[in-house]
Design a protein around this motif. Structure first.
Motif, PDB file in Angstrom:
ATOM      1  N   VAL A  69       1.012  -1.053  -0.129  1.00  0.00           N
ATOM      2  CA  VAL A  69      -0.123  -0.138  -0.043  1.00  0.00           C
ATOM      3  C   VAL A  69       0.764   1.390   0.123  1.00  0.00           C
ATOM      4  CG1 VAL A  69      -1.801   1.365   1.178  1.00  0.00           C
ATOM      5  CG2 VAL A  69      -1.714  -1.226   1.172  1.00  0.00           C
ATOM      6  N   PRO A  70       0.660   2.116  -1.026  1.00  0.00           N
ATOM      7  CA  PRO A  70       1.468   3.433  -1.035  1.00  0.00           C
ATOM      8  C   PRO A  70       0.986   4.269   0.106  1.00  0.00           C
ATOM      9  CG  PRO A  70      -0.057   3.510  -2.585  1.00  0.00           C
ATOM     10  CD  PRO A  70      -0.249   2.131  -1.984  1.00  0.00           C
ATOM     11  N   THR A  71       1.849   5.059   0.865  1.00  0.00           N
ATOM     12  CA  THR A  71       1.731   5.790   2.120  1.00  0.00           C
ATOM     13  C   THR A  71       2.067   7.220   1.821  1.00  0.00           C
ATOM     14  OG1 THR A  71       3.755   5.143   3.020  1.00  0.00           O
ATOM     15  CG2 THR A  71       1.862   3.817   3.491  1.00  0.00           C
ATOM     16  N   GLY A  72       1.813   7.961   2.619  1.00  0.00           N
ATOM     17  CA  GLY A  72       1.973   9.582   2.653  1.00  0.00           C
ATOM     18  C   GLY A  72       1.136  10.512   2.077  1.00  0.00           C
ATOM     19  N   GLY A  73       0.497   9.861   1.254  1.00  0.00           N
ATOM     20  CA  GLY A  73      -0.496  10.742   0.365  1.00  0.00           C
ATOM     21  C   GLY A  73      -1.856  11.148   0.820  1.00  0.00           C
ATOM     22  N   ASP A  74      -2.302  12.375   0.469  1.00  0.00           N
ATOM     23  CA  ASP A  74      -3.515  12.861   1.079  1.00  0.00           C
ATOM     24  C   ASP A  74      -4.525  11.925   0.608  1.00  0.00           C
ATOM     25  OD1 ASP A  74      -2.430  15.125   2.123  1.00  0.00           O
ATOM     26  OD2 ASP A  74      -2.477  16.380   0.477  1.00  0.00           O
ATOM     27  N   VAL A  75      -5.842  11.615   1.299  1.00  0.00           N
ATOM     28  CA  VAL A  75      -7.073  11.283   1.023  1.00  0.00           C
ATOM     29  C   VAL A  75      -8.098  12.221   0.971  1.00  0.00           C
ATOM     30  CG1 VAL A  75      -8.495   9.527   1.677  1.00  0.00           C
ATOM     31  CG2 VAL A  75      -6.376   8.894   1.992  1.00  0.00           C
ATOM     32  N   VAL A  76      -8.555  12.207  -0.218  1.00  0.00           N
ATOM     33  CA  VAL A  76      -9.514  13.402  -0.427  1.00  0.00           C
ATOM     34  C   VAL A  76     -10.843  12.659  -0.126  1.00  0.00           C
ATOM     35  CG1 VAL A  76     -10.770  14.791  -2.375  1.00  0.00           C
ATOM     36  CG2 VAL A  76      -8.483  14.835  -2.260  1.00  0.00           C
ATOM     37  N   VAL A  77     -11.787  13.276   0.842  1.00  0.00           N
ATOM     38  CA  VAL A  77     -12.976  12.578   1.216  1.00  0.00           C
ATOM     39  C   VAL A  77     -14.111  13.705   0.793  1.00  0.00           C
ATOM     40  CG1 VAL A  77     -11.902  11.230   2.930  1.00  0.00           C
ATOM     41  CG2 VAL A  77     -12.496  13.696   3.543  1.00  0.00           C
ATOM     42  N   GLY A  78     -13.829  14.919   0.251  1.00  0.00           N
ATOM     43  CA  GLY A  78     -14.979  15.950  -0.012  1.00  0.00           C
ATOM     44  C   GLY A  78     -14.367  16.468  -0.932  1.00  0.00           C
ATOM     45  N   ILE A  79     -15.414  17.311  -1.776  1.00  0.00           N
ATOM     46  CA  ILE A  79     -15.045  18.539  -2.733  1.00  0.00           C
ATOM     47  C   ILE A  79     -16.248  19.067  -2.850  1.00  0.00           C
ATOM     48  CG2 ILE A  79     -15.891  16.845  -4.539  1.00  0.00           C
ATOM     49  CD1 ILE A  79     -13.990  18.336  -6.391  1.00  0.00           C
ATOM     50  N   GLY A  80     -16.077  20.471  -2.915  1.00  0.00           N
ATOM     51  CA  GLY A  80     -17.064  21.597  -2.767  1.00  0.00           C
ATOM     52  C   GLY A  80     -18.239  21.232  -2.009  1.00  0.00           C
ATOM     53  N   GLY A  81     -17.988  20.830  -0.783  1.00  0.00           N
ATOM     54  CA  GLY A  81     -18.911  20.684   0.123  1.00  0.00           C
ATOM     55  C   GLY A  81     -19.506  19.521   0.099  1.00  0.00           C
ATOM     56  N   ARG A  82     -19.454  18.501  -0.971  1.00  0.00           N
ATOM     57  CA  ARG A  82     -19.968  16.916  -0.967  1.00  0.00           C
ATOM     58  C   ARG A  82     -19.076  16.037  -0.781  1.00  0.00           C
ATOM     59  NH1 ARG A  82     -23.012  17.777  -6.971  1.00  0.00           N
ATOM     60  NH2 ARG A  82     -23.851  19.871  -6.763  1.00  0.00           N
ATOM     61  N   SER A  83     -19.467  15.164  -0.307  1.00  0.00           N
ATOM     62  CA  SER A  83     -18.512  13.877   0.245  1.00  0.00           C
ATOM     63  C   SER A  83     -17.991  13.024  -0.919  1.00  0.00           C
ATOM     64  CB  SER A  83     -19.377  12.738   1.096  1.00  0.00           C
ATOM     65  OG  SER A  83     -20.432  12.162   0.368  1.00  0.00           O
ATOM     66  N   VAL A  84     -16.801  12.457  -0.942  1.00  0.00           N
ATOM     67  CA  VAL A  84     -16.124  11.634  -1.907  1.00  0.00           C
ATOM     68  C   VAL A  84     -16.144  10.322  -1.473  1.00  0.00           C
ATOM     69  CG1 VAL A  84     -14.365  11.242  -3.266  1.00  0.00           C
ATOM     70  CG2 VAL A  84     -15.134  13.531  -2.999  1.00  0.00           C
ATOM     71  N   GLU A  85     -16.925   9.395  -1.994  1.00  0.00           N
ATOM     72  CA  GLU A  85     -16.817   7.813  -1.194  1.00  0.00           C
ATOM     73  C   GLU A  85     -15.876   7.356  -2.429  1.00  0.00           C
ATOM     74  OE1 GLU A  85     -17.683   6.287   1.508  1.00  0.00           O
ATOM     75  OE2 GLU A  85     -18.469   8.379   2.241  1.00  0.00           O
ATOM     76  N   VAL A  86     -16.208   7.416  -3.656  1.00  0.00           N
ATOM     77  CA  VAL A  86     -15.479   6.738  -4.597  1.00  0.00           C
ATOM     78  C   VAL A  86     -15.086   7.744  -5.806  1.00  0.00           C
ATOM     79  CG1 VAL A  86     -16.807   4.565  -4.503  1.00  0.00           C
ATOM     80  CG2 VAL A  86     -17.672   6.420  -5.972  1.00  0.00           C
ATOM     81  N   GLN A  87     -14.224   7.247  -6.727  1.00  0.00           N
ATOM     82  CA  GLN A  87     -13.642   8.033  -7.605  1.00  0.00           C
ATOM     83  C   GLN A  87     -14.592   8.764  -8.517  1.00  0.00           C
ATOM     84  OE1 GLN A  87     -10.906   6.019 -10.527  1.00  0.00           O
ATOM     85  NE2 GLN A  87     -11.060   7.868 -11.901  1.00  0.00           N
ATOM     86  N   ALA A  88     -15.773   8.364  -8.854  1.00  0.00           N
ATOM     87  CA  ALA A  88     -16.769   8.865  -9.518  1.00  0.00           C
ATOM     88  C   ALA A  88     -17.287  10.013  -8.748  1.00  0.00           C
ATOM     89  CB  ALA A  88     -17.918   7.774  -9.724  1.00  0.00           C
ATOM     90  N   ASP A  89     -17.270  10.070  -7.662  1.00  0.00           N
ATOM     91  CA  ASP A  89     -17.808  11.329  -6.778  1.00  0.00           C
ATOM     92  C   ASP A  89     -16.839  12.443  -7.389  1.00  0.00           C
ATOM     93  OD1 ASP A  89     -19.738   9.853  -5.544  1.00  0.00           O
ATOM     94  OD2 ASP A  89     -18.580   9.459  -4.034  1.00  0.00           O
ATOM     95  N   LEU A  90     -15.691  12.133  -7.376  1.00  0.00           N
ATOM     96  CA  LEU A  90     -14.725  13.157  -7.511  1.00  0.00           C
ATOM     97  C   LEU A  90     -14.835  13.706  -9.017  1.00  0.00           C
ATOM     98  CD1 LEU A  90     -12.314  15.116  -6.779  1.00  0.00           C
ATOM     99  CD2 LEU A  90     -10.654  13.240  -7.206  1.00  0.00           C
ATOM    100  N   SER A  91     -14.649  12.646  -9.960  1.00  0.00           N
ATOM    101  CA  SER A  91     -14.737  12.823 -11.287  1.00  0.00           C
ATOM    102  C   SER A  91     -15.933  13.639 -11.774  1.00  0.00           C
ATOM    103  CB  SER A  91     -14.483  11.734 -12.024  1.00  0.00           C
ATOM    104  OG  SER A  91     -13.359  10.987 -11.784  1.00  0.00           O
ATOM    105  N   ASN A  92     -17.207  12.964 -11.318  1.00  0.00           N
ATOM    106  CA  ASN A  92     -18.314  13.846 -11.843  1.00  0.00           C
ATOM    107  C   ASN A  92     -18.427  15.182 -11.403  1.00  0.00           C
ATOM    108  OD1 ASN A  92     -18.967  11.409 -12.840  1.00  0.00           O
ATOM    109  ND2 ASN A  92     -20.626  10.681 -11.162  1.00  0.00           N
ATOM    110  N   TYR A  93     -17.921  15.581 -10.295  1.00  0.00           N
ATOM    111  CA  TYR A  93     -18.050  16.891  -9.663  1.00  0.00           C
ATOM    112  C   TYR A  93     -17.260  17.760 -10.527  1.00  0.00           C
ATOM    113  CZ  TYR A  93     -18.229  21.153  -6.698  1.00  0.00           C
ATOM    114  OH  TYR A  93     -18.492  22.281  -6.294  1.00  0.00           O
ATOM    115  N   LEU A  94     -16.093  17.480 -10.769  1.00  0.00           N
ATOM    116  CA  LEU A  94     -15.135  18.058 -11.724  1.00  0.00           C
ATOM    117  C   LEU A  94     -15.526  18.307 -13.043  1.00  0.00           C
ATOM    118  CD1 LEU A  94     -11.606  16.505 -10.859  1.00  0.00           C
ATOM    119  CD2 LEU A  94     -12.517  18.739 -10.025  1.00  0.00           C
TER     120      LEU A  94
END
Length: 371
Positions: A311-336
């Motif tokens: 498992v790669p370590t040391g990176g940020d985990v994005v759990v929200g964008i623009g006030g919306r939760s990010v559970e899976v990649q689609a949440d991030l990609s769709n918002y963008l």
């Protein structure tokens, strides 16, 4: 009226491929003859009627109300015909299809209902959404524009749909099914993704690419893009198409938001390595030097082993964008893809070193494909 059973000119014999995309052309085989009954049925399809009611429409109603706006697309290169697909009339009369259907074309021909052929020019293309806009010379008046579905909210899983196009060169073909998935993330050039894709079990075969997938009120829910196997096909959603297509029609291009990161969806092993309570979020694997997120987000810089998994370590985990939760990649990609444009400043909720915090930066523009 000339029969619509005839192949698109010079379309090749069928070859099964994973993409419901371009059919290689060059065969002189003609389509098999149809019965008088089927010829009569095709002849009565006619031009577009008013959109039929979703609740009362039969499949024949749906077909007859839309087929007049669907076209076959033939791609000619320097050495002759090199591929074909489908398309449909939308907006102020332009034709929508897939970028990969017209890629590399020196000349484009459109086949309208009734075997009416027109020359077309490419107005704009976008590889990252796999969409293209064409203009037909002297478009037939009967080929009236189709409308997009209302995307607020988007049609749910289970909605009946029909795909109309020219699979294997058989123009005016229809297949039916349902919306079998939403928010799918598909591959795009340069390791990017096509967000908010629609999944369907309506058959999509080579040559369907670029054609409309319509609901039973005759509105376009997606632009057919590829088939993934039996009962599994995908299309570019109406929501994304309604952002990209008008820009292609007016400017010839569309600018996609760009973070400048390489990411990985959080799995149970990643969640355990990072001490996350929930298996959700997106791990920043790499932050591109001099990219929009550089200096704000952190990529991974080490690795550990969890249950025998590296498992790669040391990176940020994005759990929200623009006030919306990010559970899976689609949440991030769709918002963008659906909520932002290059130059927007966006807030991200991240987990860094076990603590949740909020950061923000200005989004950039995706680089040109192939660069």
């Amino acid at each position: 009226m000339p029969s619509r059973r005839t192949f698109l000119a010079s379309v090749a014999s069928a070859a099964t491929v994973a993409t419901a995309g371009c059919v290689q052309v060059g065969s002189t085989d003609s389509a098999p003859a149809a019965s008088e009954e089927s010829a009569g049925e095709a002849a009565t399809a006619g031009s577009n009627a008013a959109a039929v009611s979703q609740s009362s429409a039969t499949q024949t109603d749906v077909y007859r109300s839309t087929v007049g706006s669907v076209v076959g697309v033939l791609n000619y290169g320097a050495t002759g015909p090199q591929g074909s697909g489908s398309g449909f009339v939308a907006g102020d009369g332009y034709v929508v299809t897939n970028q990969h259907v017209v890629a590399g074309a020196d000349d484009v021909k459109l086949r309208f209902e009734g075997n009416e052929w027109r020359d077309a020019r490419i107005v704009g293309t976008d590889a990252y959404s796999d969409l293209a806009v064409l203009r037909a010379q002297d478009r037939p008046e009967s080929a009236t524009p189709l409308s997009w579905v209302d995307t607020d909210p988007e049609p749910p899983i289970g909605t009946p749909v029909m795909a109309i196009g020219s699979p294997f060169g058989f123009s005016g073909s229809a297949s039916t099914g349902i919306i079998s998935g939403i928010d799918r993330v598909l591959s795009a050039p340069n390791n990017f993704t096509v967000a908010d894709s629609v999944q369907t079990d309506a058959a999509l075969n080579p040559g369907n690419s670029g054609g409309p997938i319509v609901t039973y009120d005759g509105r376009v829910v997606a632009v057919a893009a590829r088939g993934g196997g039996d009962n599994l096909g995908f299309g570019v959603s109406a929501a994304l198409s309604k952002r990209v297509v008008p820009a292609l029609a007016s400017d010839g291009e569309y600018d996609h938001s760009f973070m400048g990161v390489r990411l990985l969806e959080v799995t149970p092993t990643i969640a355990e390595a990072y001490g996350l309570d929930d298996v959700g979020g997106v791990l920043m694997i790499e932050v591109v030097d001099d990219g929009p997120a550089a200096g704000t987000l952190q990529g991974t810089d080490g690795q550990t082993s969890v249950d025998g998994v590296s498992v790669p370590t040391g990176g940020d985990v994005v759990v929200g964008i623009g006030g919306r939760s990010v559970e899976v990649q689609a949440d991030l990609s769709n918002y963008l893809a659906l909520e932002t444009s290059p130059g927007d400043t966006v807030q991200f909720t991240i987990v860094r070193d076990g603590r949740e915090q909020t950061v923000e930066f200005e989004l950039g523009e995706r680089p040109t494909p192939g660069v």
